[in-house]
Write an enzyme that holds these catalytic residues in place. Structure first.
Site, PDB file in Angstrom:
ATOM      1  N   HIS A  12       0.831  -1.219   0.000  1.00 23.00           N
ATOM      2  CA  HIS A  12       0.000   0.000   0.000  1.00 23.00           C
ATOM      3  C   HIS A  12       0.866   1.272   0.000  1.00 23.00           C
ATOM      4  O   HIS A  12       0.475   2.293   0.563  1.00 23.00           O
ATOM      5  CB  HIS A  12      -0.980  -0.027   1.188  1.00 23.00           C
ATOM      6  CG  HIS A  12      -0.331  -0.075   2.539  1.00 23.00           C
ATOM      7  ND1 HIS A  12      -0.862  -0.766   3.597  1.00 23.00           N
ATOM      8  CD2 HIS A  12       0.808   0.502   3.011  1.00 23.00           C
ATOM      9  CE1 HIS A  12      -0.088  -0.616   4.655  1.00 23.00           C
ATOM     10  NE2 HIS A  12       0.933   0.158   4.330  1.00 23.00           N
ATOM     11  N   HIS A  59      -1.517   4.890   9.630  1.00 23.52           N
ATOM     12  CA  HIS A  59      -0.176   5.446   9.810  1.00 23.52           C
ATOM     13  C   HIS A  59      -0.284   6.802  10.503  1.00 23.52           C
ATOM     14  O   HIS A  59       0.055   7.833   9.933  1.00 23.52           O
ATOM     15  CB  HIS A  59       0.539   5.596   8.467  1.00 23.52           C
ATOM     16  CG  HIS A  59       0.644   4.333   7.662  1.00 23.52           C
ATOM     17  ND1 HIS A  59      -0.434   3.770   7.024  1.00 23.52           N
ATOM     18  CD2 HIS A  59       1.702   3.534   7.394  1.00 23.52           C
ATOM     19  CE1 HIS A  59      -0.036   2.673   6.391  1.00 23.52           C
ATOM     20  NE2 HIS A  59       1.246   2.505   6.601  1.00 23.52           N
ATOM     21  N   HIS A 193      10.397  -4.162   3.686  1.00 24.42           N
ATOM     22  CA  HIS A 193      10.835  -2.760   3.661  1.00 24.42           C
ATOM     23  C   HIS A 193      11.188  -2.275   5.060  1.00 24.42           C
ATOM     24  O   HIS A 193      10.630  -2.722   6.046  1.00 24.42           O
ATOM     25  CB  HIS A 193       9.852  -1.821   2.973  1.00 24.42           C
ATOM     26  CG  HIS A 193       8.485  -1.616   3.599  1.00 24.42           C
ATOM     27  ND1 HIS A 193       7.566  -2.604   3.805  1.00 24.42           N
ATOM     28  CD2 HIS A 193       7.865  -0.469   4.011  1.00 24.42           C
ATOM     29  CE1 HIS A 193       6.451  -2.097   4.302  1.00 24.42           C
ATOM     30  NE2 HIS A 193       6.600  -0.810   4.460  1.00 24.42           N
ATOM     31  N   GLU A 240       4.338  -5.492   8.570  1.00 27.54           N
ATOM     32  CA  GLU A 240       2.986  -5.297   8.010  1.00 27.54           C
ATOM     33  C   GLU A 240       2.439  -6.584   7.389  1.00 27.54           C
ATOM     34  O   GLU A 240       1.231  -6.751   7.254  1.00 27.54           O
ATOM     35  CB  GLU A 240       3.004  -4.184   6.942  1.00 27.54           C
ATOM     36  CG  GLU A 240       3.237  -2.802   7.516  1.00 27.54           C
ATOM     37  CD  GLU A 240       3.189  -1.699   6.444  1.00 27.54           C
ATOM     38  OE1 GLU A 240       3.010  -0.537   6.824  1.00 27.54           O
ATOM     39  OE2 GLU A 240       3.334  -1.993   5.232  1.00 27.54           O
TER      40      GLU A 240
HETATM   41  C1  DHB Z   1       6.203   3.679   2.678  1.00 25.33           C
HETATM   42  C2  DHB Z   1       5.262   3.840   3.674  1.00 25.33           C
HETATM   43  C3  DHB Z   1       4.404   2.813   4.006  1.00 25.33           C
HETATM   44  O1  DHB Z   1       3.423   2.936   4.915  1.00 25.33           O
HETATM   45  C4  DHB Z   1       4.499   1.602   3.395  1.00 25.33           C
HETATM   46  O2  DHB Z   1       3.680   0.607   3.778  1.00 25.33           O
HETATM   47  C5  DHB Z   1       5.431   1.438   2.391  1.00 25.33           C
HETATM   48  C6  DHB Z   1       6.276   2.478   2.053  1.00 25.33           C
HETATM   49  C7  DHB Z   1       7.114   4.783   2.272  1.00 25.33           C
HETATM   50  O3  DHB Z   1       7.050   5.840   2.879  1.00 25.33           O
HETATM   51  O4  DHB Z   1       7.895   4.592   1.339  1.00 25.33           O
HETATM   52 FE    FE Z   2       2.506   1.020   5.488  1.00 26.42          FE
END
Ligand code: DHB
Ligand code: FE
Length: 280
Positions: A12, A59, A193, A240
């Site tokens: 997302h 978030h 990530h 996540e």
């Molecule tokens: C980013 C933020 C998010 O909440 C996520 O799930 C993936 C990437 C970002 O800031 O790059």
């Molecule tokens: Fe996220």
């Protein structure tokens, strides 16, 4: 009776939302990301759900560090877009399904999942980016959405196993709802990530590929993966991915993988997407 027809999971990434909203989807960086969803947009037009139970995380748009529900279900009539970073996206207001949401709350709470009931909530990129990826840019979203927010922001998040079993409780709840509805369950977030610290930018294709494989074929085993393995292998925000197990738990054991997409990078993440169909 209501039934769950299919489930899907998708990253997302907020920058994808900004790319769509700012008309940048044909740029070289974004074109392959969006192209990965071409199949999915055709598929969902053919298999149109009445309601999506959309599992995502907030978030710091609706909740802050002052109030952190582990599982929160949106029972409101509608949910307005909001966001940190780029601000509220110019996308339609999300229409809820209060009858189904209250039924889900009752059924899962009586099955001993302590859901937080939310009667007013704004929804951020965690929920709206998946809608844009699957439905494009319509004047109104083509289905109702029951938001299910999961804490994956502040330690301790729920375990993968707890999420998987919540998915099973959601399936039982949907199948005991007395309206004739086609319901999909979506899991969002991931894949590997990490947004901060010395390991920012971490991406682990091997972990992500194994996660996608096991989500379909070995969800019971995958559900037992401890938090520390997510964080070590998929980065701090890779946690996540536990939300994808709620989707998987809501489907049959023998659900069939009909599509998969994986792309690196988008913003700081590996983008992953999978579609699973229940047997008819
Ligand atoms: C980013 C933020 C998010 O909440 C996520 O799930 C993936 C990437 C970002 O800031 O790059
Ligand atoms: Fe996220």
């Amino acid at each position: 009776m209501a039934r769950i027809s299919a489930g899907l999971a998708t990253s997302h990434v907020p920058a994808i939302g900004a790319a769509i909203d700012l008309g940048k989807t044909t740029e070289a960086y974004w074109q392959p990301v969006l192209a990965g969803y071409d199949f999915s947009r055709r598929w969902i037009a053919e298999h149109k759900p009445d309601v999506v139970v959309l599992v995502y995380n907030d978030h710091a748009s609706a909740f802050s560090l002052e109030l952190i529900p582990t599982f929160a279900i949106g029972c409101a009539e509608s949910f307005a877009p909001a966001d940190e970073g780029w601000g509220p996206r110019p996308v339609p207001t999300v229409q809820g399904h209060p009858d189904l949401a209250w039924h889900l709350a009752q059924s899962t709470i009586l099955d001993e999942f302590d859901m937080t009931i939310v009667n007013r909530m704004d929804v951020d990129h965690g929920l709206t980016v998946p809608l844009s990826l699957l439905f494009g840019q319509p004047a109104a979203w083509p289905c109702r959405v029951v938001p299910l927010a999961v804490n994956v922001v502040q330690y301790p998040p729920p375990t993968g196993n707890r999420c998987y079993h919540l998915g099973k409780a959601i399936r039982k709840a949907v199948e005991s709802f007395d309206q004739d509805l086609k319901v999909m369950v979506w899991g969002t977030g991931g894949m590997s990530h990490q947004l901060q610290g010395p390991r920012a930018g971490l991406i682990n294709r091997d972990f992500d590929t194994r996660f996608l494989d096991r989500l379909t074929t070995d969800p019971e085993g995958l559900a037992r993966l401890p938090h520390v393995d997510y964080v070590r292998e998929a980065g701090s925000e890779g946690i996540e991915l536990v939300m994808w197990l709620i989707m998987r738990g809501a489907l049959h054991a023998d659900a069939r993988e009909v599509y998969r997409f994986y792309h690196v990078p988008a913003s700081n993440t590996a983008v992953g997407h999978i579609i699973l169909e229940n047997p008819r």
